[in-house]
Scaffold this motif. Sequence first.
Motif, mmCIF file in Angstrom:
data_model
loop_
_atom_site.group_PDB
_atom_site.id
_atom_site.type_symbol
_atom_site.label_atom_id
_atom_site.label_comp_id
_atom_site.label_asym_id
_atom_site.label_seq_id
_atom_site.Cartn_x
_atom_site.Cartn_y
_atom_site.Cartn_z
ATOM 1 N N HIS A 276 -9.467 -34.108 12.943
ATOM 2 C CA HIS A 276 -10.541 -35.111 12.946
ATOM 3 C C HIS A 276 -10.025 -36.330 12.167
ATOM 4 O O HIS A 276 -9.828 -36.216 10.964
ATOM 5 C CB HIS A 276 -11.808 -34.587 12.285
ATOM 6 C CG HIS A 276 -12.455 -33.451 12.986
ATOM 7 N ND1 HIS A 276 -12.873 -33.503 14.298
ATOM 8 C CD2 HIS A 276 -12.772 -32.213 12.527
ATOM 9 C CE1 HIS A 276 -13.425 -32.343 14.616
ATOM 10 N NE2 HIS A 276 -13.364 -31.554 13.567
ATOM 11 N N PRO A 277 -9.800 -37.463 12.795
ATOM 12 C CA PRO A 277 -9.949 -37.755 14.226
ATOM 13 C C PRO A 277 -8.839 -37.100 15.056
ATOM 14 O O PRO A 277 -7.792 -36.736 14.516
ATOM 15 C CB PRO A 277 -9.851 -39.283 14.275
ATOM 16 C CG PRO A 277 -9.026 -39.637 13.072
ATOM 17 C CD PRO A 277 -9.381 -38.642 12.014
ATOM 18 N N PRO A 278 -9.038 -36.981 16.377
ATOM 19 C CA PRO A 278 -8.094 -36.257 17.235
ATOM 20 C C PRO A 278 -6.692 -36.846 17.269
ATOM 21 O O PRO A 278 -5.727 -36.115 17.531
ATOM 22 C CB PRO A 278 -8.755 -36.338 18.628
ATOM 23 C CG PRO A 278 -10.204 -36.567 18.346
ATOM 24 C CD PRO A 278 -10.253 -37.397 17.098
ATOM 25 N N ASP A 279 -6.557 -38.172 17.018
ATOM 26 C CA ASP A 279 -5.225 -38.766 17.170
ATOM 27 C C ASP A 279 -4.248 -38.355 16.074
ATOM 28 O O ASP A 279 -3.047 -38.628 16.169
ATOM 29 C CB ASP A 279 -5.325 -40.290 17.231
ATOM 30 C CG ASP A 279 -5.986 -40.885 15.991
ATOM 31 O OD1 ASP A 279 -6.379 -40.115 15.078
ATOM 32 O OD2 ASP A 279 -6.119 -42.121 15.944
ATOM 33 N N ILE A 280 -4.710 -37.673 15.012
ATOM 34 C CA ILE A 280 -3.775 -37.166 13.988
ATOM 35 C C ILE A 280 -2.876 -36.101 14.602
ATOM 36 O O ILE A 280 -1.674 -36.045 14.333
ATOM 37 C CB ILE A 280 -4.536 -36.600 12.773
ATOM 38 C CG1 ILE A 280 -5.359 -37.689 12.094
ATOM 39 C CG2 ILE A 280 -3.560 -35.959 11.780
ATOM 40 C CD1 ILE A 280 -6.186 -37.175 10.915
ATOM 41 N N LEU A 281 -3.461 -35.247 15.454
ATOM 42 C CA LEU A 281 -2.684 -34.210 16.148
ATOM 43 C C LEU A 281 -2.858 -34.408 17.647
ATOM 44 O O LEU A 281 -3.707 -33.790 18.282
ATOM 45 C CB LEU A 281 -3.168 -32.812 15.750
ATOM 46 C CG LEU A 281 -2.947 -32.376 14.305
ATOM 47 C CD1 LEU A 281 -3.479 -30.967 14.086
ATOM 48 C CD2 LEU A 281 -1.467 -32.433 13.934
ATOM 49 N N PRO A 282 -2.080 -35.278 18.238
ATOM 50 C CA PRO A 282 -2.244 -35.576 19.670
ATOM 51 C C PRO A 282 -1.949 -34.378 20.570
ATOM 52 O O PRO A 282 -2.414 -34.342 21.712
ATOM 53 C CB PRO A 282 -1.257 -36.715 19.916
ATOM 54 C CG PRO A 282 -0.258 -36.604 18.800
ATOM 55 C CD PRO A 282 -1.005 -36.096 17.630
ATOM 56 N N ASN A 283 -1.183 -33.407 20.070
ATOM 57 C CA ASN A 283 -0.833 -32.230 20.881
ATOM 58 C C ASN A 283 -1.560 -30.977 20.382
ATOM 59 O O ASN A 283 -1.018 -29.869 20.423
ATOM 60 C CB ASN A 283 0.678 -31.999 20.850
ATOM 61 C CG ASN A 283 1.447 -33.200 21.363
ATOM 62 O OD1 ASN A 283 1.001 -33.877 22.305
ATOM 63 N ND2 ASN A 283 2.574 -33.498 20.736
#
Length: 852
Positions: A114-121
């Motif tokens: 959270h947010p999702p872009d920290i772990l894109p995979n």
Amino acid sequence: MQSGVVPKVKETKKTRMRSTRANPNLDGQSPAPTIENNLEMYIAEDDQFMPENWIPRSPALIRLAGKSPLNAEPPMSELFGAGMITPTRLHYVRSHGQVPRLTWETHLLDVFSHPPDILPNAKKFSMDELASMDSICLPVNIACDNNRRGEYNLIKKTKGFSWAAGATACAYWKGVPLRDVLIACGAPESPPSGKKWFVHYEGADNCSSGPYATSIPFIYAMDPMNDVMLAYEMNGRVLHPDHGYPLRSIIPGFVGGRLIKWLKKLWISEEESTNWYHVSRLSLRVMPSFVTEQDSLLAKVFYHHPSTACYEQILNSAICRPAHGEQVALDQRKYKIQGYAYAGAGAEITRVEVSLDEGKTWKYCFRRWPDAPLRHGRKFWTWLHWYCEVKVEGLITAKEVRCRAWDSQKNTQPVHPTWNILGTLNNSIYVIKSTTVKDDNGIAVTWKHPVVPGSDDGWMKPSPEEQVKIAVEARTSGAADGDKQFTIEEVEKHAARNDCWIVINTKVYDVTSILSWHPGGANAIMPHAGKCHTETTLEYARKRDECYIGVLTKKGVELMREDAKRATEARSKESKERDEYALKKHSWCPVTLVKRSELSHDTRRYTFYLPAGEGMKKKVGIPIGNHIGMGVHFRDRMVTRPYTPTRPVLASEDDGTFDLVVKSYFPDEEGKFPPGGTIGNYLDCLKEGEQIDAKGPMGEVVYLGSGKFTSDGEEHRFSKINLLAGGSGITPHYQLIHAIVLDDSDDTKLKLVYCNNSEDDILLFEELNDLAERSQGQFEIWHILSHPKDEEDWKKTGGTGQFDEGVMKERMFEPSDDSCVFVCGPPGLVEKSGKPSLEKWGFKDGKSMFGW
């Protein structure tokens, strides 16, 4: 020896570094695969009706807070005696909720952000995927944040139960580095400038305040020097359920409360965890000593203050030898004082000292590490063991022995404990004290530790303030206003299925109404009906308060305690008698099905192999007349049934395997058994190579030979024995017949009346006939069938109809001082026709008439 003086035998840098060499261990193999030879395989009998009845646990573990959830530690002497690497069965257990029943094949680790872009995979990892990644295997010491809390509780009561000094252990942990998992999901090496991220862990356990979760700084998790891992093996095996199977977090150098077990979620966010167990859990904060009320406004402020949070472990040490209660005799020249020490954050313990003169002077101790504990050239993740050899006369004259450790930052342990309301991180100097004992063998010194788990035998006693509180509680405890009190004699009158009282923790319950629905069945409760003993440990999850009717009198409570002491001594004696056998009387062990034979459409012969534990006899060791209990641990209950083995009977037949002849009552909506027989059906589905739990010996009758036997501890002897059996009740009779007929010195005469519905229901038909023929008239058998397939043909072999007075008098020895009868079969035969007829004829229950 003065403080700081080095002994003549020096601990050189060369010898120290030989044992503290680097240990990258990147191949993921445990350097000590043999340490699990004594992995616990037994399930305690007392746990069989608990939610966690499927988990094998060592009887050595001392339970500190009831049965479930388990919180337990081993005796210090056993913990230390096991060596540098702690066997799983002796590793302390700290849990806050019921152990979740998970499987390797279906368990997933959900990794996201959270947010999702920290772990894109972001993805969900299966256990096989995690196990296929590059792994590391490290010896890591873990200590509960509450280790030694018991000492705090004797100064002033904290908000937690008392741990002694055994809540620490060092094991090999294998897993995948956390940073590798996060990088595989697209995580950067560090947060963007000005950002602060946290790694969150959440377990699958359902605790009283929700799921157990915590968080640690992201930069700490990503530092390869910190060896933060997701572990799936412990000491060369998959994790034990109590220790997090199938996946848990290991953060070397951190307090145990931050290491999440049964890990199911892992995520990154910009906020620290707000989970109750992270913020307010009893052992993750060190509160100032002036905070004395847990629910006060001041306490709530400090719960959220960063200065109170516990992350890195604290420097600590303890004396393990002399053990508590150990006597040091004068007939030796020297004695080796020994113990353990550990630190946090990878710090090295640079010195351990002991004092025999109340801290005036200190002696230097030698240190021993597990093999290769050093990581990255400077990180120490393990404990160490230390020892100091002293002259016995110096030890004998000492009033106490103290120990303290120093770390590489020159920190040492405080002399006095600093009490805090949560009882967290007590690391004061450890002290044991002596008393002089005189007996016929001379003078010896007995040592006492400050706190003993599960006992008040330590040298520390409650402070005057606590003693006043205890006295007040004792005067005000017991029955509340208006609660009725019952004597033991009153309780004993209510021991029937239609009038059933039991006593739990001195409280009296009328449980008649729950017999029909209790998960363990009525048979689980009835052994405790009308009895005032501490063995009544069943937990009634539903309607328990509705069943409460009062409390025992003070005299009744005292008698219960005396009974508990006698029961403990008796169980200890029984346990020692079975030390060399795999099969135990009060605990369940797994037995393996090695062969099954179909005797008829619903009858099987099962051959089981006992586990071969280290130092155990390859014998079943069941006395003639006793049974083996078979148990199945379902998710919400345990179902048990006793079976009499048809082999071995004689000692010469005992090869470590046993046979059970079992008639399975399959589910039949239109028949007598709509649900079927649980254990019989389970056995019928068991495949060769699979396991089921067993315990034994069970039963109150033991045949000693030549017509002599004991029943409920009372000895009897008869030269003529009648046997009345029905259905599968033949097996205990068969065992007795087999033993007598095959013993040429036993001339006891036997007559068996065996009742069944049809020819297909007769068990052991050929075996019984062979024994009758071999006995040359010593053993006679008469079969009765109520519904033979061919009545005329059957009359050539046996009788038809039901067991009645005519059959009894024609086919049995008449009552006399030298004759008896044993009865075993279905209730219709035993209660409706068998026992009433036999009693009318003259046999007396418990005197000349017995049941298996």
